[in-house]
Design a protein around this motif. Sequence first.
Motif, PDB file in Angstrom:
ATOM      1  N   UNK A 117       0.985  -1.159   0.020  1.00 14.20           N
ATOM      2  CA  UNK A 117       0.101   0.010  -0.108  1.00 14.20           C
ATOM      3  C   UNK A 117       0.850   1.139   0.032  1.00 14.20           C
ATOM      4  N   UNK A 118       0.479   2.217  -0.771  1.00 11.47           N
ATOM      5  CA  UNK A 118       1.127   3.795  -0.398  1.00 11.47           C
ATOM      6  C   UNK A 118      -0.061   4.706  -0.214  1.00 11.47           C
ATOM      7  N   UNK A 119       0.482   5.730   0.583  1.00 16.48           N
ATOM      8  CA  UNK A 119      -0.321   6.607   0.834  1.00 16.48           C
ATOM      9  C   UNK A 119      -0.526   7.690  -0.340  1.00 16.48           C
ATOM     10  N   UNK A 120      -1.531   8.678  -0.106  1.00 15.40           N
ATOM     11  CA  UNK A 120      -1.852   9.517  -1.234  1.00 15.40           C
ATOM     12  C   UNK A 120      -0.601  10.431  -1.606  1.00 15.40           C
ATOM     13  N   UNK A 121       0.333  10.569  -0.698  1.00 17.67           N
ATOM     14  CA  UNK A 121       1.521  11.612  -0.860  1.00 17.67           C
ATOM     15  C   UNK A 121       2.846  10.959  -1.227  1.00 17.67           C
ATOM     16  N   UNK A 134       5.195  -8.157  -5.565  1.00 13.36           N
ATOM     17  CA  UNK A 134       3.756  -8.024  -5.029  1.00 13.36           C
ATOM     18  C   UNK A 134       2.738  -8.490  -6.115  1.00 13.36           C
ATOM     19  N   UNK A 135       1.678  -9.261  -5.479  1.00 22.16           N
ATOM     20  CA  UNK A 135       0.608  -9.514  -6.202  1.00 22.16           C
ATOM     21  C   UNK A 135      -0.614  -8.182  -6.618  1.00 22.16           C
ATOM     22  N   UNK A 136      -0.341  -7.510  -5.525  1.00 24.45           N
ATOM     23  CA  UNK A 136      -1.424  -6.290  -5.691  1.00 24.45           C
ATOM     24  C   UNK A 136      -0.627  -5.013  -5.105  1.00 24.45           C
ATOM     25  N   UNK A 137      -1.154  -3.849  -5.665  1.00 30.69           N
ATOM     26  CA  UNK A 137      -0.886  -2.489  -5.293  1.00 30.69           C
ATOM     27  C   UNK A 137      -1.996  -1.984  -4.700  1.00 30.69           C
ATOM     28  N   UNK A 138      -1.912  -1.361  -3.681  1.00 35.85           N
ATOM     29  CA  UNK A 138      -3.026  -0.822  -2.955  1.00 35.85           C
ATOM     30  C   UNK A 138      -2.752   0.642  -2.972  1.00 35.85           C
ATOM     31  N   UNK A 139      -3.683   1.533  -3.687  1.00 33.82           N
ATOM     32  CA  UNK A 139      -3.411   2.685  -3.849  1.00 33.82           C
ATOM     33  C   UNK A 139      -4.296   3.581  -2.912  1.00 33.82           C
ATOM     34  N   UNK A 140      -3.774   4.126  -2.040  1.00 34.38           N
ATOM     35  CA  UNK A 140      -4.906   4.857  -0.887  1.00 34.38           C
ATOM     36  C   UNK A 140      -5.593   5.875  -1.685  1.00 34.38           C
ATOM     37  N   UNK A 141      -6.797   6.139  -1.369  1.00 31.77           N
ATOM     38  CA  UNK A 141      -7.544   7.231  -2.032  1.00 31.77           C
ATOM     39  C   UNK A 141      -8.142   8.030  -1.007  1.00 31.77           C
ATOM     40  N   UNK A 142      -7.807   7.779   0.274  1.00 28.67           N
ATOM     41  CA  UNK A 142      -7.978   8.763   1.384  1.00 28.67           C
ATOM     42  C   UNK A 142      -6.670   8.734   2.488  1.00 28.67           C
ATOM     43  N   UNK A 143      -6.808   9.475   3.400  1.00 27.36           N
ATOM     44  CA  UNK A 143      -5.634   9.409   4.278  1.00 27.36           C
ATOM     45  C   UNK A 143      -6.047   8.588   5.274  1.00 27.36           C
ATOM     46  N   UNK A 144      -5.237   7.242   5.508  1.00 26.39           N
ATOM     47  CA  UNK A 144      -5.751   6.285   5.976  1.00 26.39           C
ATOM     48  C   UNK A 144      -6.149   6.378   7.489  1.00 26.39           C
ATOM     49  N   UNK A 148     -15.533   6.319   6.274  1.00 23.34           N
ATOM     50  CA  UNK A 148     -16.441   7.204   5.840  1.00 23.34           C
ATOM     51  C   UNK A 148     -15.917   8.446   5.431  1.00 23.34           C
ATOM     52  N   UNK A 149     -14.708   8.544   4.712  1.00 23.64           N
ATOM     53  CA  UNK A 149     -14.146   9.543   4.320  1.00 23.64           C
ATOM     54  C   UNK A 149     -14.508   9.849   2.889  1.00 23.64           C
ATOM     55  N   UNK A 150     -14.372  10.812   2.279  1.00 23.86           N
ATOM     56  CA  UNK A 150     -14.586  10.947   0.764  1.00 23.86           C
ATOM     57  C   UNK A 150     -13.164  11.044   0.029  1.00 23.86           C
ATOM     58  N   UNK A 151     -13.495  10.251  -1.040  1.00 17.18           N
ATOM     59  CA  UNK A 151     -12.107  10.046  -1.997  1.00 17.18           C
ATOM     60  C   UNK A 151     -11.389  11.277  -2.269  1.00 17.18           C
ATOM     61  N   UNK A 152      -9.992  11.300  -2.362  1.00 17.93           N
ATOM     62  CA  UNK A 152      -9.345  12.370  -2.835  1.00 17.93           C
ATOM     63  C   UNK A 152      -9.151  12.249  -4.181  1.00 17.93           C
ATOM     64  N   UNK A 178      -8.731   1.918  -1.767  1.00 19.81           N
ATOM     65  CA  UNK A 178      -9.360   1.776  -0.394  1.00 19.81           C
ATOM     66  C   UNK A 178      -9.636   3.106  -0.042  1.00 19.81           C
ATOM     67  N   UNK A 179     -10.983   3.582   0.295  1.00 25.26           N
ATOM     68  CA  UNK A 179     -11.270   4.870   0.677  1.00 25.26           C
ATOM     69  C   UNK A 179     -12.118   5.775  -0.167  1.00 25.26           C
ATOM     70  N   UNK A 180     -13.450   5.909   0.439  1.00 25.95           N
ATOM     71  CA  UNK A 180     -14.376   6.722  -0.373  1.00 25.95           C
ATOM     72  C   UNK A 180     -15.109   6.111  -1.449  1.00 25.95           C
ATOM     73  N   UNK A 181     -14.845   4.726  -1.546  1.00 29.96           N
ATOM     74  CA  UNK A 181     -15.640   4.061  -2.970  1.00 29.96           C
ATOM     75  C   UNK A 181     -17.090   3.746  -2.542  1.00 29.96           C
ATOM     76  N   UNK A 182     -17.908   4.412  -3.566  1.00 29.26           N
ATOM     77  CA  UNK A 182     -19.323   4.292  -3.306  1.00 29.26           C
ATOM     78  C   UNK A 182     -19.986   3.969  -4.842  1.00 29.26           C
TER      79      UNK A 182
END
Length: 221
Positions: A117-121, A134-144, A148-152, A178-182
């Motif tokens: 996983x990598x943070x937004x910054x 790696x098998x999967x890269x997790x791009x954070x779409x919020x600050x972890x 309930x946060x909104x996607x950046x 991960x983050x704000x997916x609706x």
Amino acid sequence: MKFPARIAPSILACNLARLSDECSAALTSGGDLIHFDVMDSIFVPNLTFGAPLLSSLRKDGFAGFVDVHIMANNVDLLVEDCAAAGANSITIHFEATSHVHRALSRIRTLGCEVGLAINISTPLDAIEYVLDEIDMLLVMTINPGFGGQSLIPAALPKIEKARQILDRGGHATRIQVDGGVKVANIRTIADAGADTFVVGSDFFSAPDYAVRCAEFRAQLA
């Protein structure tokens, strides 16, 4: 590389008093895997749960796929504990350890799928030398840290760039968000290049999980 879309309900938003039932319902309603957030209140400003809860879930008979997302500093110990507790996949944060390659290699040795996983910054260039691991890269779409946060919005071009880098390098690597997916934005996120979608509050707040999952699938079709 194109992967089938996967829906990953996050138990951070479920009724933890009924954890096994909630996890089973999430998968029978159309989810593909359970997202299990481990937070230490140090790396992120929240304290959730750890390997003992996962072990209890397994002892209670839940056999579904569990992707453990470690948002904590004590990566080496937690990787060992989560694998022993029954994780199928373990994702660690690039920012949480000075020895990323070693930690990723250990996850593989323990028999789990490997996620990073990598943070937004965090720039994508920072992970160039571990993409083969790696098998999967997790791009954070919020600050972890909290649900309930909104996607950046800045995360969307980052997902696009990540997909280009992985494809150009010939990596058969999934991209998770991960983050704000609706329901309202999952199509846009998929178009950016993601294929695995962590859904929390927008999933578990629904009165009918199967209906909500069908709404996600309709957007992804």
